[in-house]
Write a protein that holds these residues in place. Structure first.
Motif, PDB file in Angstrom:
ATOM      1  N   MET A   1      22.277  31.440  42.923  1.00  0.00           N
ATOM      2  CA  MET A   1      21.647  32.736  42.767  1.00  0.00           C
ATOM      3  C   MET A   1      22.469  33.553  41.775  1.00  0.00           C
ATOM      4  O   MET A   1      23.656  33.739  41.947  1.00  0.00           O
ATOM      5  N   GLU A   2      21.832  33.993  40.755  1.00  0.00           N
ATOM      6  CA  GLU A   2      22.487  34.776  39.707  1.00  0.00           C
ATOM      7  C   GLU A   2      22.149  36.256  39.867  1.00  0.00           C
ATOM      8  O   GLU A   2      21.028  36.604  40.193  1.00  0.00           O
ATOM      9  N   ILE A   3      23.150  37.106  39.667  1.00  0.00           N
ATOM     10  CA  ILE A   3      22.878  38.537  39.588  1.00  0.00           C
ATOM     11  C   ILE A   3      23.299  39.013  38.207  1.00  0.00           C
ATOM     12  O   ILE A   3      24.200  38.439  37.593  1.00  0.00           O
ATOM     13  N   SER A   4      22.644  40.037  37.731  1.00  0.00           N
ATOM     14  CA  SER A   4      22.926  40.501  36.383  1.00  0.00           C
ATOM     15  C   SER A   4      24.295  41.178  36.326  1.00  0.00           C
ATOM     16  O   SER A   4      24.802  41.701  37.325  1.00  0.00           O
ATOM     17  N   ARG A   5      24.873  41.153  35.158  1.00  0.00           N
ATOM     18  CA  ARG A   5      26.160  41.820  34.968  1.00  0.00           C
ATOM     19  C   ARG A   5      26.048  43.317  35.212  1.00  0.00           C
ATOM     20  O   ARG A   5      26.957  43.929  35.755  1.00  0.00           O
ATOM     21  N   ALA A   6      24.929  43.892  34.817  1.00  0.00           N
ATOM     22  CA  ALA A   6      24.738  45.323  35.009  1.00  0.00           C
ATOM     23  C   ALA A   6      24.713  45.678  36.494  1.00  0.00           C
ATOM     24  O   ALA A   6      25.328  46.657  36.921  1.00  0.00           O
ATOM     25  N   ARG A   7      24.030  44.865  37.300  1.00  0.00           N
ATOM     26  CA  ARG A   7      23.986  45.119  38.737  1.00  0.00           C
ATOM     27  C   ARG A   7      25.375  44.945  39.339  1.00  0.00           C
ATOM     28  O   ARG A   7      25.807  45.742  40.154  1.00  0.00           O
ATOM     29  N   ALA A   8      26.087  43.907  38.929  1.00  0.00           N
ATOM     30  CA  ALA A   8      27.432  43.670  39.456  1.00  0.00           C
ATOM     31  C   ALA A   8      28.356  44.835  39.110  1.00  0.00           C
ATOM     32  O   ALA A   8      29.106  45.316  39.970  1.00  0.00           O
ATOM     33  N   ARG A   9      28.295  45.304  37.893  1.00  0.00           N
ATOM     34  CA  ARG A   9      29.126  46.452  37.496  1.00  0.00           C
ATOM     35  C   ARG A   9      28.745  47.705  38.277  1.00  0.00           C
ATOM     36  O   ARG A   9      29.607  48.477  38.683  1.00  0.00           O
ATOM     37  N   GLY A  10      27.453  47.899  38.475  1.00  0.00           N
ATOM     38  CA  GLY A  10      26.997  49.057  39.240  1.00  0.00           C
ATOM     39  C   GLY A  10      27.467  49.008  40.683  1.00  0.00           C
ATOM     40  O   GLY A  10      27.887  50.027  41.243  1.00  0.00           O
ATOM     41  N   GLU A  11      27.432  47.820  41.287  1.00  0.00           N
ATOM     42  CA  GLU A  11      27.888  47.679  42.663  1.00  0.00           C
ATOM     43  C   GLU A  11      29.394  47.903  42.774  1.00  0.00           C
ATOM     44  O   GLU A  11      29.866  48.569  43.702  1.00  0.00           O
ATOM     45  N   ILE A  12      30.153  47.371  41.821  1.00  0.00           N
ATOM     46  CA  ILE A  12      31.605  47.596  41.829  1.00  0.00           C
ATOM     47  C   ILE A  12      31.912  49.071  41.635  1.00  0.00           C
ATOM     48  O   ILE A  12      32.775  49.632  42.318  1.00  0.00           O
ATOM     49  N   ALA A  13      31.210  49.728  40.730  1.00  0.00           N
ATOM     50  CA  ALA A  13      31.417  51.155  40.510  1.00  0.00           C
ATOM     51  C   ALA A  13      31.086  51.956  41.766  1.00  0.00           C
ATOM     52  O   ALA A  13      31.810  52.905  42.115  1.00  0.00           O
ATOM     53  N   ALA A  14      30.027  51.575  42.468  1.00  0.00           N
ATOM     54  CA  ALA A  14      29.655  52.276  43.697  1.00  0.00           C
ATOM     55  C   ALA A  14      30.724  52.118  44.771  1.00  0.00           C
ATOM     56  O   ALA A  14      31.041  53.063  45.497  1.00  0.00           O
ATOM     57  N   VAL A  15      31.309  50.930  44.866  1.00  0.00           N
ATOM     58  CA  VAL A  15      32.374  50.698  45.844  1.00  0.00           C
ATOM     59  C   VAL A  15      33.604  51.544  45.495  1.00  0.00           C
ATOM     60  O   VAL A  15      34.206  52.182  46.363  1.00  0.00           O
ATOM     61  N   VAL A  16      33.973  51.567  44.220  1.00  0.00           N
ATOM     62  CA  VAL A  16      35.135  52.357  43.790  1.00  0.00           C
ATOM     63  C   VAL A  16      34.892  53.843  44.032  1.00  0.00           C
ATOM     64  O   VAL A  16      35.773  54.557  44.528  1.00  0.00           O
ATOM     65  N   LEU A  17      33.691  54.317  43.723  1.00  0.00           N
ATOM     66  CA  LEU A  17      33.364  55.729  43.961  1.00  0.00           C
ATOM     67  C   LEU A  17      33.362  56.063  45.453  1.00  0.00           C
ATOM     68  O   LEU A  17      33.793  57.149  45.845  1.00  0.00           O
ATOM     69  N   LEU A  47      22.180  47.500  51.569  1.00  0.00           N
ATOM     70  CA  LEU A  47      22.200  46.071  51.893  1.00  0.00           C
ATOM     71  C   LEU A  47      20.853  45.594  52.410  1.00  0.00           C
ATOM     72  O   LEU A  47      20.366  44.527  52.013  1.00  0.00           O
ATOM     73  N   VAL A  48      20.245  46.375  53.293  1.00  0.00           N
ATOM     74  CA  VAL A  48      18.939  45.995  53.836  1.00  0.00           C
ATOM     75  C   VAL A  48      17.897  45.951  52.726  1.00  0.00           C
ATOM     76  O   VAL A  48      17.103  45.001  52.645  1.00  0.00           O
ATOM     77  N   SER A  49      17.910  46.938  51.836  1.00  0.00           N
ATOM     78  CA  SER A  49      16.918  46.953  50.757  1.00  0.00           C
ATOM     79  C   SER A  49      17.128  45.786  49.800  1.00  0.00           C
ATOM     80  O   SER A  49      16.167  45.183  49.324  1.00  0.00           O
ATOM     81  N   ARG A  50      18.378  45.426  49.523  1.00  0.00           N
ATOM     82  CA  ARG A  50      18.653  44.271  48.661  1.00  0.00           C
ATOM     83  C   ARG A  50      18.201  42.979  49.318  1.00  0.00           C
ATOM     84  O   ARG A  50      17.624  42.113  48.661  1.00  0.00           O
ATOM     85  N   MET A  51      18.469  42.835  50.616  1.00  0.00           N
ATOM     86  CA  MET A  51      18.091  41.600  51.298  1.00  0.00           C
ATOM     87  C   MET A  51      16.584  41.469  51.430  1.00  0.00           C
ATOM     88  O   MET A  51      16.050  40.358  51.383  1.00  0.00           O
ATOM     89  N   ARG A  52      15.878  42.564  51.591  1.00  0.00           N
ATOM     90  CA  ARG A  52      14.417  42.506  51.663  1.00  0.00           C
ATOM     91  C   ARG A  52      13.806  42.204  50.313  1.00  0.00           C
ATOM     92  O   ARG A  52      12.764  41.572  50.218  1.00  0.00           O
ATOM     93  N   GLY A  56      16.705  34.829  50.078  1.00  0.00           N
ATOM     94  CA  GLY A  56      17.873  33.964  50.022  1.00  0.00           C
ATOM     95  C   GLY A  56      19.184  34.681  49.809  1.00  0.00           C
ATOM     96  O   GLY A  56      20.239  34.056  49.770  1.00  0.00           O
ATOM     97  N   LEU A  57      19.143  35.990  49.666  1.00  0.00           N
ATOM     98  CA  LEU A  57      20.366  36.741  49.394  1.00  0.00           C
ATOM     99  C   LEU A  57      21.300  36.753  50.597  1.00  0.00           C
ATOM    100  O   LEU A  57      22.517  36.628  50.443  1.00  0.00           O
TER     101      LEU A  57
END
Length: 82
Positions: A1-17, A47-52, A56-57
């Protein structure tokens, strides 16, 4: 399962914030509990919205039923130990 770099960066930024906001709410505003409640609900909703939205996530994140028994054995051993 691939996720885009933009989504990964956004998720990391959200965690840091979230971590930075926690420090502000705990140390400057003395509002740790309200922050934890709002942040916990927010991350749970995300998390729920991403899994829905992506099939397979949950399995890819290790949250599926396929390895639940195996993970439970390890967690049960740690709980019993201590």
């Amino acid at each position: 399962m691939e996720i885009s770099r933009a989504r990964a960066r956004g998720e990391i930024a959200a965690v840091v914030l979230t971590g930075a906001a926690f420090l502000v709410f705990e140390n400057l505003l003395n509002a740790k509990l309200p922050f934890l409640a709002v942040a916990g609900l927010g991350w749970t909703a995300y998390l729920v919205s991403r899994m829905r939205g992506t099939s397979g996530l949950a399995e890819a994140w290790g949250l599926g039923r396929s390895n639940f028994l195996e993970a439970s054995k390890g967690a049960g051993g740690i709980l019993a130990a201590g």
